[in-house]
Design an enzyme around this catalytic site. Structure first.
Site, mmCIF file in Angstrom:
data_model
loop_
_atom_site.group_PDB
_atom_site.id
_atom_site.type_symbol
_atom_site.label_atom_id
_atom_site.label_comp_id
_atom_site.label_asym_id
_atom_site.label_seq_id
_atom_site.Cartn_x
_atom_site.Cartn_y
_atom_site.Cartn_z
ATOM 1 N N GLU A 136 0.723 -1.243 0.145
ATOM 2 C CA GLU A 136 0.026 -0.243 -0.002
ATOM 3 C C GLU A 136 0.569 1.041 -0.058
ATOM 4 O O GLU A 136 0.520 2.344 -0.670
ATOM 5 C CB GLU A 136 -0.923 -0.065 1.311
ATOM 6 N N GLU B 51 -4.293 -9.468 3.341
ATOM 7 C CA GLU B 51 -5.194 -9.135 4.443
ATOM 8 C C GLU B 51 -6.257 -9.974 4.821
ATOM 9 O O GLU B 51 -6.534 -10.440 5.671
ATOM 10 C CB GLU B 51 -5.431 -7.720 4.412
#
Length: 708
Positions: A116, A138
């Site tokens: 990210e 995730e």
């Protein structure tokens, strides 16, 4: 020492070096957030800066979020947690939108929050390393990418392309990253990596993200685009069919993708933060982080391995029996570069077992996952033979023949003479006590159980069973071998059925008991799926075969000297299926299911003979499936069969298929609340029998206000 070292070079380029103190990898922890605040303040105060480079002082670029911190977030912390995430993202957004070029110079792997961070940059350059991986995993921990990953991946790739990487946590290597356009350039060394980053900044003095340019559109269209809308109209139903509503993360990801694609970037980031907060403060993510991160890392670090014994590596392994299990063990062993001798009673059988490896490897070649040369190297490591002399010099010999004590004794006595000095003799038995099998060995200290699961190439777990006389050295060598072939070891003490088989059969039997009670078989199978089990009990019973279950039950009855005990209702059903209707399971073409050629299997109409008018809710069946397994797991811990809670949780998920959302059979009890478990077990016992009786260890834990 700051987690982000700020340096401005002679060209007025800010070199931001990620270096989390007191950690081997960079994570988005409190140190990082504090350092990010300081960094943004310096950037705001210095208008002369013409570009920014993110690089890492660690072996990898950035590992992701701090899971130790995340697991502490509770519902009452939701507002504080949300504000913390939003504050961090606001600072990253400032860097992203300042108007000067921002480059990620990526050394090694960048996953989760690390990827990210890289996506916040306008240009990404990576070291050309085939072992580097990127992506947003995730979802595998019950979370979603909360640092802008959903918003940026969707806007860079488009909804359809991005969804598998978000909802399945698919990771990818350097070549795929380049083909997707997510990595823009590569470098061969760290010097070149930084040089290219600086060069790109100088060549692009004004830069912004593609999605921040005026008039930008999401590749492939928005949720309102006809073909996207059509896909999204069926996506929730397909997802619910897959998750059965047990896993909130994939559903939250899908909703966030759709909602965030219809608003501006900053609003989209806030939508993502809300969804992330909901998952991070929820129980499912805590269950999954505790087991799949902390638990697995504890196991891989050798917590169950005897200490102060030197590490070992197998160089030659013998496998006795070239059936499905033996062939699978040979394949996974050779795939890790270890020479394998695959022995059966005939060369034809042995070659047939080796052909299984050829089939799996050929498929990988066809799919572009493996080079022909590598396939041939692996196959050349497998020696198919009927000659026991070929076993000479093996560090480890694994017996994988039929579940028969006499046969196992025979092959053990023939093979162990060829072991190298200090070599280990192992049995792949799934139910027979190792201490009994070890009596056939001339050296019980070197004898151990290595229980693999089928299909071996896909199943991650290996249950290591210590016999009464198994030495610490033998256990250490077995543990090292399991890690060497890329599997996950759990260590248990000897008993009939050990841990996994013992608990597994409680699940299957409970399903058959429900059938005997008169419940429609389709309801039974669906309740198990809605509990989170991967397969219904009737379907899995067909897979393992009814005859095997009957054999195991008979052997257990003999061992307990209870030959005259009446059959349980489940055993009566199995007896009737086998001896009255000749329905023995999938391998014989008929069991609880019909297996028509070229058609989908379906439940056998003859099961209606057990159908009665019975009222039982779906939730009651779900509770029976989960509690029967969890309570039996707890008994294994109480009796010392299990040596740790972690092994119980990992083993129940990877070996039995206990629902992953629970974090494992023992964590299921913890998260349910032990006092509530005690109450529920008492109700189930009163209705269905002593098999639901709470073990004393549960009563003690409740009394001491403790967890398992």
């Amino acid at each position: 020492m700051s987690a982000i070292q700020f340096q401005k070079n002679a060209d007025n380029i800010a070199i931001l070096t990620l270096d989390s103190p007191h950690q081997s990898a960079n994570t988005m922890n409190a140190d990082f957030r504090a350092a990010l605040t300081e960094t943004v303040e310096k950037l705001r105060a210095d208008e002369s800066i013409i570009g920014i480079v993110f690089q890492s002082a660690k072996k990898t670029f950035f590992a992701g979020g701090d899971l130790d911190e995340l697991i502490q977030a509770k519902p009452e912390h939701a507002t504080e947690f949300f504000n913390m995430i939003e504050d961090m993202k606001t600072k990253l957004r400032y860097i992203e939108t300042r108007g000067i070029p921002v480059v990620a110079a990526i050394k090694g792997t960048a996953l989760g929050g690390g990827w990210e961070l890289a996506l916040c940059c306008h240009h990404r350059i990576a070291l050309n390393n085939s072992e580097s991986t990127f992506g947003l995993p995730e979802v595998t921990l019950g979370l979603l990418p909360g640092g802008g990953g959903i918003v940026r991946m969707t806007r860079l790739l488009g909804i359809q392309t991005a969804l598998p990487y978000l909802m399945e946590g698919k990771q990818f290597g350097i070549e795929k990253a380049v083909s997707l356009g997510l990595i823009h350039n590569t470098a061969e060394n760290e010097t070149e990596l930084l040089d290219k980053a600086i060069s790109w900044i100088k060549s692009n003095p004004q830069s912004q993200q593609p999605f921040d340019t005026k008039g930008s559109k999401i590749p492939g269209g928005t949720p309102a685009s006809p073909h996207i809308a059509q896909m999204l109209s069926i996506a929730p139903a397909m997802l619910r069919d897959k998750t059965k509503g047990c896993y909130p993360a994939p559903e939250a990801i899908l909703a966030t993708v759709v909602e965030s694609a219809q608003v501006d970037v900053d609003t989209a980031l806030t939508i993502e933060s809300r969804a992330f907060t909901y998952l991070a403060t929820g129980q499912v993510s805590k269950n999954m982080i505790g087991t799949f991160w902390h638990g697995l890392n504890t196991i891989k670090s050798g917590a169950s391995r005897p200490q102060k014994i030197a590490q070992s590596k197998a160089s030659k392994v013998g496998v006795l029996g070239a059936g499905m299990m033996g062939a699978g063990i040979a394949y996974v062993t050779a795939s890790k570069g270890i020479a394998v001798v695959l022995k059966d009673i005939s060369i034809e059988n042995a070659e047939k077992g080796k052909a299984y490896s050829q089939k799996l490897l050929d498929k990988k070649v066809t799919q572009g996952q493996l080079a022909c040369e590598k396939r041939d190297q692996i196959l050349n490591l497998i020696t198919a033979t009927a000659n026991a002399n070929d076993l000479n010099g093996c560090d480890l010999i694994i017996e994988a023949v039929f579940e028969n004590s006499e046969l196992k004794a025979k092959v053990t006595q023939e093979a162990e003479n060829f072991l190298a000095d200090g070599g280990v003799m192992a049995s792949n038995t799934s139910t027979l006590p190792i201490s009994d099998l070890a009596k056939a060995s001339k050296n019980g200290a070197n004898f151990i159980g290595l229980h693999f699961f089928s299909p071996v190439d896909k199943m991650k777990l290996v249950e290591i069973i210590k016999g009464k006389n198994t030495s610490a050295e033998t256990l250490a060598k077995a543990f090292d071998f399991v890690l060497q072939i890329g599997k996950t070891p759990i260590v248990v003490n000897d008993s009939r059925g050990f841990f996994t088989s013992r608990v597994f059969f409680t699940f299957v039997e409970e399903g058959i008991r429900l059938l005997a009670e008169g419940v429609h078989p389709a309801r039974i199978e669906m309740a198990a799926l809605k509990a989170g089990m991967p397969v219904g009990p009737l379907a899995i019973q067909d897979e393992v075969s009814l005859t095997l279950s009957e054999h195991v039950a008979n052997e257990a009855r003999k061992a307990n000297q209870n030959k005259n005990d009446s059959l349980t209702s489940a055993e009566e059903v199995i007896h009737t299926m086998i001896h009255h209707f000749n329905r023995k399971g999938k391998a014989s073409g008929a069991g609880f299911y019909e297996y028509p050629k070229d058609e989908k299997k379906h439940l056998w109409d003859g099961l209606s003979r057990w159908k009665k008018e019975v009222e039982i809710s779906e939730q009651e069946m779900i509770d029976r499936f989960l509690f029967i397994q969890a309570l039996e797991t707890l008994r294994c811990l109480e009796e010392g069969v299990l040596t740790s809670t972690i092994d119980g949780n990992i083993g129940s998920i990877f070996g039995i298929g206990f629902p992953a959302w629970t974090g494992g059979a023992l964590q299921f009890l913890n998260q349910y609340g032990l006092s509530k478990v005690l109450t529920r077990a008492s109700v189930l016992e009163s209705k269905y029998g002593v098999r639901f009786k709470a073990p004393q260890i549960l009563i003690d834990k409740v009394k001491n206000n403790d967890l398992i």
